[in-house]
Design a protein around this motif. Structure first.
Motif: not given
Length: 506
Positions: A41-54
């Motif tokens: 909550e007190t920081c800038v953050w991001g996440v992205f996750a995908t499978k190899m199949n898209g």
């Protein structure tokens, strides 16, 4: 219709990202429950996750540009493997100028570096100096030389620029081992170990002595002060390339025992020549002259405090007597990623630029890196990847989680992927991920990822192998946090929960 619109707007405002609302995997839902923790909550953050199949597994602000710290090494090592190949080896040449008569070299001996970062290094992939120096001495003996009537010269001219520090590095990093920069000829990763001990009383100067390597040409200026026991250790080192001077500054607490300060050594080629010069004298090949390197004007330099261009011109094409080769690139990259070795990473970037762009200037190295990105089908949108060095030491690097996932996905399709994947640390095993996910031994064996950390920054990017072994189900992810004022371990605990949630998706 208005009710649907209001609900959609509310969801987007809550999530901060359209994809956050649209992706409804269990991992995404778990992330939603964690986003209000103080660590996030007190920081800038991001996440992205995908499978190899898209298939998308998690998506929170995937296009948020952030400082990636050592996650940059993922890009550097991947590009190096792609461009140079896993079997590439650095070459170091032993050469001479002058004539050889009756076993005497009437001229100088040259150690011509090829950029090898492992020379004199303590890494597992490096040969010991005793073994390496014996190989060099054997080359000299096989050439019929038993005495050198001249100097031993360390030649760092392989890289087009002899000044390799990145202009984007912070001043406080320049004198530390983290900011040690490569030359064409290196020694002990161009670092210097100093031992610091408190002085006899508050206000006195701490004691300073060199540990390794020996640098008798250096003058160390002691500006540090012994302080009371409650004072934090703020000792730091600063130096420069245009004179054999270094300064120790800051405060050192009275109750602190002897402290090893790892510093930058600006004179790697000179140090290498010094150590090999002494090795030859101890092992039956006398040297009548001294040891030297080559300055930015191409002149032989015995006195490091001389102005550039003062000495005699170095030989432009000395006679090559023989060569030695480093460990293969796959082993060097294993060291780079597993232990987050800044020096190795910067050397790799300079090697790519020098080999393919005939220049080791950062601008040219990074331009060639962009060309490699494009050849891998990655976006030409400059806002997604602003890469300014090879190690991630600079806070001017700005890269999105999406770009890391795109790059990692592209690397998984390269012929060199096995070498790349095996170089990434795993939780519970040797390297920077050793203590990660201690409560999830059943899951962590499938995680391969690179850490990235500095003050206020903690990032993890990599792969999660599928439990069924199907490569199409392998997860590619990037998890980044910036501007955090929360305790590092508190942030890491939340990120461990996110990675755990991702693991359970395959």
């Amino acid at each position: 219709m208005k009710r649907i619109l209001k609900t959609t707007v509310a969801l987007l405002l809550f999530c901060g990202d359209a994809a956050f609302a649209l992706c409804r995997t269990q991992a995404q839902q778990r992330i939603e429950t964690l986003r209000n923790r103080e660590a996030l909550e007190t920081c800038v953050w991001g996440v992205f996750a995908t499978k190899m199949n898209g298939d998308t597994i998690a998506d929170v602000r995937r296009r948020q540009k952030m400082v990636p710290a050592s996650n940059v090494k993922l890009l550097t090592t991947g590009l190096a493997l792609k461009a140079l190949g896993p079997e590439f080896r650095y070459e170091t040449k032993i050469a001479c100028n002058g004539t050889i008569e009756d076993g005497v070299l009437n001229g100088d001996l040259y150690i011509i570096g090829g950029g090898d970062p492992t020379t004199g290094s303590k890494a597992d992939c490096a040969r010991s100096t005793s073994i390496l120096f014996k190989e060099w001495a054997d080359i000299i003996r096989n050439a019929g030389i038993s005495r050198i009537q001249g100097n031993v010269i360390g030649d760092p001219r392989f890289f087009s620029s002899l000044i390799q520090e990145n202009p984007g590095w912070l001043y406080e990093d320049l004198g530390s081992f983290d900011g040690s920069a490569p030359q064409g000829l290196n020694f002990y990763e161009n670092t210097q170990n100093l031992a610091i001990s408190p002085g006899p009383a508050e206000g006195s100067r701490p004691s300073i002595r060199t540990i390794y390597p020996e640098t008798p040409w250096m003058t160390y200026i002691n500006n540090a002060v012994t302080a009371d026991s409650a004072t934090p250790n703020t000792v730091f080192y600063s130096n420069g390339a245009f004179g054999a001077f270094g300064a120790v500054n800051g405060k050192f607490p009275m109750n602190r025992g002897a402290y090893g300060l790892d510093c930058d050594n600006q004179f790697g080629a000179y140090t290498c020549a010094y150590y090999f010069y002494n090795y030859l004298k101890r092992n039956g090949i006398p040297v009548s002259g001294g040891f030297a390197d080559i300055d930015i004007e191409g002149c032989v330099r015995q006195d490091l405090n001389e102005s550039p261009g003062t000495g005699t011109r170095a030989a432009s094409e000395p006679t090559i007597l023989g060569s030695t080769f480093s460990a293969p690139l796959s082993e060097i990259i294993d060291e780079t990623n597993r232990y987050s070795n800044n020096f190795y990473a910067e050397t790799l970037l300079h090697t790519i630029g020098q080999t393919f762009n005939n220049s080791s200037e950062y601008y040219d190295c990074l331009n060639y890196a962009k060309r490699l990105f494009y050849s891998m089908g990655l976006s030409k949108n400059k806002t997604e990847c602003n890469m300014v060095d090879g190690s991630g030491l600079s806070r001017k690097n700005y890269i999105t989680p999406e770009f890391f996932v795109q790059f990692l996905t592209a690397m998984a399709k390269e012929k060199c992927f096995d070498a790349y994947m095996s170089s990434l640390p795993q939780p519970g095993k040797k390297g920077t991920m050793h203590g990660f996910m201690p409560k999830n031994e059943d899951l962590r064996g499938r995680v391969h990822c690179k850490t990235g950390s500095m003050n206020g920054v903690l990032c993890y990017s990599g792969y999660i192998e599928a439990s069924d072994g199907n490569p199409r189900n392998m997860i590619v992810f990037s998890l980044m946090t910036n501007n955090s004022t929360t305790n590092h371990w508190t942030v890491r605990a939340v990120l461990e929960e996110i990675v755990t949630a991702l693991c359970k998706e395959n």
